[in-house]
Design a protein around this motif. Structure first.
Motif, PDB file in Angstrom:
ATOM      1  N   PRO A 104       0.800  -1.225   0.000  1.00 62.01           N
ATOM      2  CA  PRO A 104       0.000   0.000   0.000  1.00 62.01           C
ATOM      3  C   PRO A 104       0.835   1.278   0.000  1.00 62.01           C
ATOM      4  N   GLN A 105       2.019   1.251   0.599  1.00 57.37           N
ATOM      5  CA  GLN A 105       2.862   2.442   0.646  1.00 57.37           C
ATOM      6  C   GLN A 105       3.867   2.485  -0.505  1.00 57.37           C
ATOM      7  N   ARG A 106       3.796   1.517  -1.398  1.00 58.80           N
ATOM      8  CA  ARG A 106       4.735   1.417  -2.502  1.00 58.80           C
ATOM      9  C   ARG A 106       6.187   1.454  -1.989  1.00 58.80           C
ATOM     10  N   LEU A 107       6.428   0.636  -0.973  1.00 63.57           N
ATOM     11  CA  LEU A 107       7.760   0.548  -0.391  1.00 63.57           C
ATOM     12  C   LEU A 107       8.733  -0.047  -1.393  1.00 63.57           C
ATOM     13  N   GLU A 108       9.941   0.488  -1.407  1.00 66.07           N
ATOM     14  CA  GLU A 108      10.998  -0.083  -2.232  1.00 66.07           C
ATOM     15  C   GLU A 108      11.385  -1.437  -1.631  1.00 66.07           C
ATOM     16  N   PRO A 109      11.696  -2.412  -2.472  1.00 66.99           N
ATOM     17  CA  PRO A 109      12.111  -3.702  -1.916  1.00 66.99           C
ATOM     18  C   PRO A 109      13.434  -3.581  -1.172  1.00 66.99           C
ATOM     19  N   ARG A 110      13.617  -4.438  -0.168  1.00 70.56           N
ATOM     20  CA  ARG A 110      14.895  -4.541   0.523  1.00 70.56           C
ATOM     21  C   ARG A 110      15.742  -5.508  -0.289  1.00 70.56           C
ATOM     22  N   ILE A 111      17.006  -5.183  -0.505  1.00 71.33           N
ATOM     23  CA  ILE A 111      17.844  -5.923  -1.450  1.00 71.33           C
ATOM     24  C   ILE A 111      19.121  -6.422  -0.787  1.00 71.33           C
ATOM     25  N   VAL A 112      19.497  -7.654  -1.136  1.00 72.33           N
ATOM     26  CA  VAL A 112      20.795  -8.225  -0.781  1.00 72.33           C
ATOM     27  C   VAL A 112      21.353  -8.838  -2.066  1.00 72.33           C
ATOM     28  N   THR A 113      22.595  -8.486  -2.409  1.00 72.60           N
ATOM     29  CA  THR A 113      23.247  -9.042  -3.596  1.00 72.60           C
ATOM     30  C   THR A 113      24.341 -10.000  -3.137  1.00 72.60           C
ATOM     31  N   LEU A 124      19.428 -15.984   4.587  1.00 75.86           N
ATOM     32  CA  LEU A 124      18.886 -14.629   4.669  1.00 75.86           C
ATOM     33  C   LEU A 124      17.741 -14.626   5.655  1.00 75.86           C
ATOM     34  N   ARG A 125      17.660 -13.578   6.473  1.00 71.49           N
ATOM     35  CA  ARG A 125      16.589 -13.437   7.455  1.00 71.49           C
ATOM     36  C   ARG A 125      15.726 -12.248   7.074  1.00 71.49           C
ATOM     37  N   ILE A 126      14.412 -12.493   7.010  1.00 74.18           N
ATOM     38  CA  ILE A 126      13.439 -11.440   6.720  1.00 74.18           C
ATOM     39  C   ILE A 126      12.712 -11.098   8.008  1.00 74.18           C
ATOM     40  N   GLY A 127      12.608  -9.828   8.295  1.00 73.69           N
ATOM     41  CA  GLY A 127      11.894  -9.368   9.483  1.00 73.69           C
ATOM     42  C   GLY A 127      10.889  -8.297   9.107  1.00 73.69           C
ATOM     43  N   GLY A 128      10.108  -7.896  10.069  1.00 68.08           N
ATOM     44  CA  GLY A 128       9.130  -6.826   9.853  1.00 68.08           C
ATOM     45  C   GLY A 128       7.879  -7.303   9.150  1.00 68.08           C
ATOM     46  N   GLY A 129       7.082  -6.336   8.728  1.00 60.95           N
ATOM     47  CA  GLY A 129       5.820  -6.622   8.071  1.00 60.95           C
ATOM     48  C   GLY A 129       5.625  -5.705   6.891  1.00 60.95           C
ATOM     49  N   THR A 134      12.532  -5.823   6.542  1.00 58.66           N
ATOM     50  CA  THR A 134      13.987  -5.871   6.620  1.00 58.66           C
ATOM     51  C   THR A 134      14.466  -7.205   6.055  1.00 58.66           C
ATOM     52  N   MET A 135      15.694  -7.219   5.551  1.00 62.48           N
ATOM     53  CA  MET A 135      16.305  -8.465   5.097  1.00 62.48           C
ATOM     54  C   MET A 135      17.814  -8.332   5.284  1.00 62.48           C
ATOM     55  N   GLU A 136      18.414  -9.382   5.840  1.00 62.41           N
ATOM     56  CA  GLU A 136      19.854  -9.363   6.061  1.00 62.41           C
ATOM     57  C   GLU A 136      20.409 -10.770   5.938  1.00 62.41           C
ATOM     58  N   GLU A 137      21.689 -10.833   5.581  1.00 65.63           N
ATOM     59  CA  GLU A 137      22.363 -12.134   5.555  1.00 65.63           C
ATOM     60  C   GLU A 137      22.814 -12.461   6.972  1.00 65.63           C
ATOM     61  N   VAL A 138      22.479 -13.668   7.442  1.00 67.10           N
ATOM     62  CA  VAL A 138      22.829 -14.053   8.807  1.00 67.10           C
ATOM     63  C   VAL A 138      23.765 -15.254   8.855  1.00 67.10           C
ATOM     64  N   GLY A 139      24.079 -15.826   7.707  1.00 67.13           N
ATOM     65  CA  GLY A 139      24.976 -16.969   7.713  1.00 67.13           C
ATOM     66  C   GLY A 139      25.465 -17.296   6.316  1.00 67.13           C
ATOM     67  N   ALA A 140      26.723 -17.743   6.249  1.00 60.58           N
ATOM     68  CA  ALA A 140      27.304 -18.169   4.972  1.00 60.58           C
ATOM     69  C   ALA A 140      28.337 -19.249   5.249  1.00 60.58           C
ATOM     70  N   LYS A 141      28.407 -20.233   4.370  1.00 59.37           N
ATOM     71  CA  LYS A 141      29.417 -21.300   4.464  1.00 59.37           C
ATOM     72  C   LYS A 141      30.067 -21.472   3.110  1.00 59.37           C
TER      73      LYS A 141
END
Length: 141
Positions: A104-113, A124-129, A134-141
């Motif tokens: 509804p607010q035409r929010l820009e997407p949260r991006i991780v490359t 990747l962890r997605i939070g909020g509503g 929000t989106m962030e990388e929380v682990g990598a192997k």
């Protein structure tokens, strides 16, 4: 009347503490049902050697609408709170994004490359509503 108002305010405040988002460490995520996966080939481990697992935080109250998770701006799946999906991808650079399905607010997407190579695993962890994704990388192997 004033006592009732203040008593109600205290109760709502107490209950509000129960409605805080829970992180994925507290609750193992459920898998996204096939009906909300739009690119079924990409969730098959045979699709590529690199795994990108996306986990949406569990929530109560506000923010329970689906969020669209995309790979290179093409919607892979719609995640509800507490759900997860893994994308299996060949080596290469990818843009992962998340935004409200109903935006509804035409929010820009949260991006991780991420640049994926040689059988890497990322989380990747997605939070909020729908109002504060929000989106962030929380682990990598």
């Amino acid at each position: 009347m004033i006592k009732t108002f203040f008593a109600s305010a205290v109760i709502l405040t107490a209950l509000g503490g129960c409605m805080t988002p829970q992180t994925t460490a507290n609750n193992p995520p459920g898998e996204v049902p096939a009906s909300r996966i739009h690119i079924k080939e990409m969730v098959n481990p045979a699709a590529g050697p690199n795994e990108v697992k996306v986990i949406r935080d569990a929530q109560w109250g506000w923010g329970v609408n689906p969020l669209e998770f995309s790979v290179n701006y093409v919607v892979l799946a719609e995640l509800l709170p507490g759900e997860a999906v893994s994308a299996w991808l060949p080596d290469g650079e990818y843009t992962f994004s998340v935004k409200p399905g109903n935006n509804p607010q035409r929010l820009e997407p949260r991006i991780v490359t991420l640049k994926l190579q040689k059988g890497q695993k990322h989380t990747l962890r997605i939070g909020g509503g729908e109002f504060n994704v929000t989106m962030e990388e929380v682990g990598a192997k």
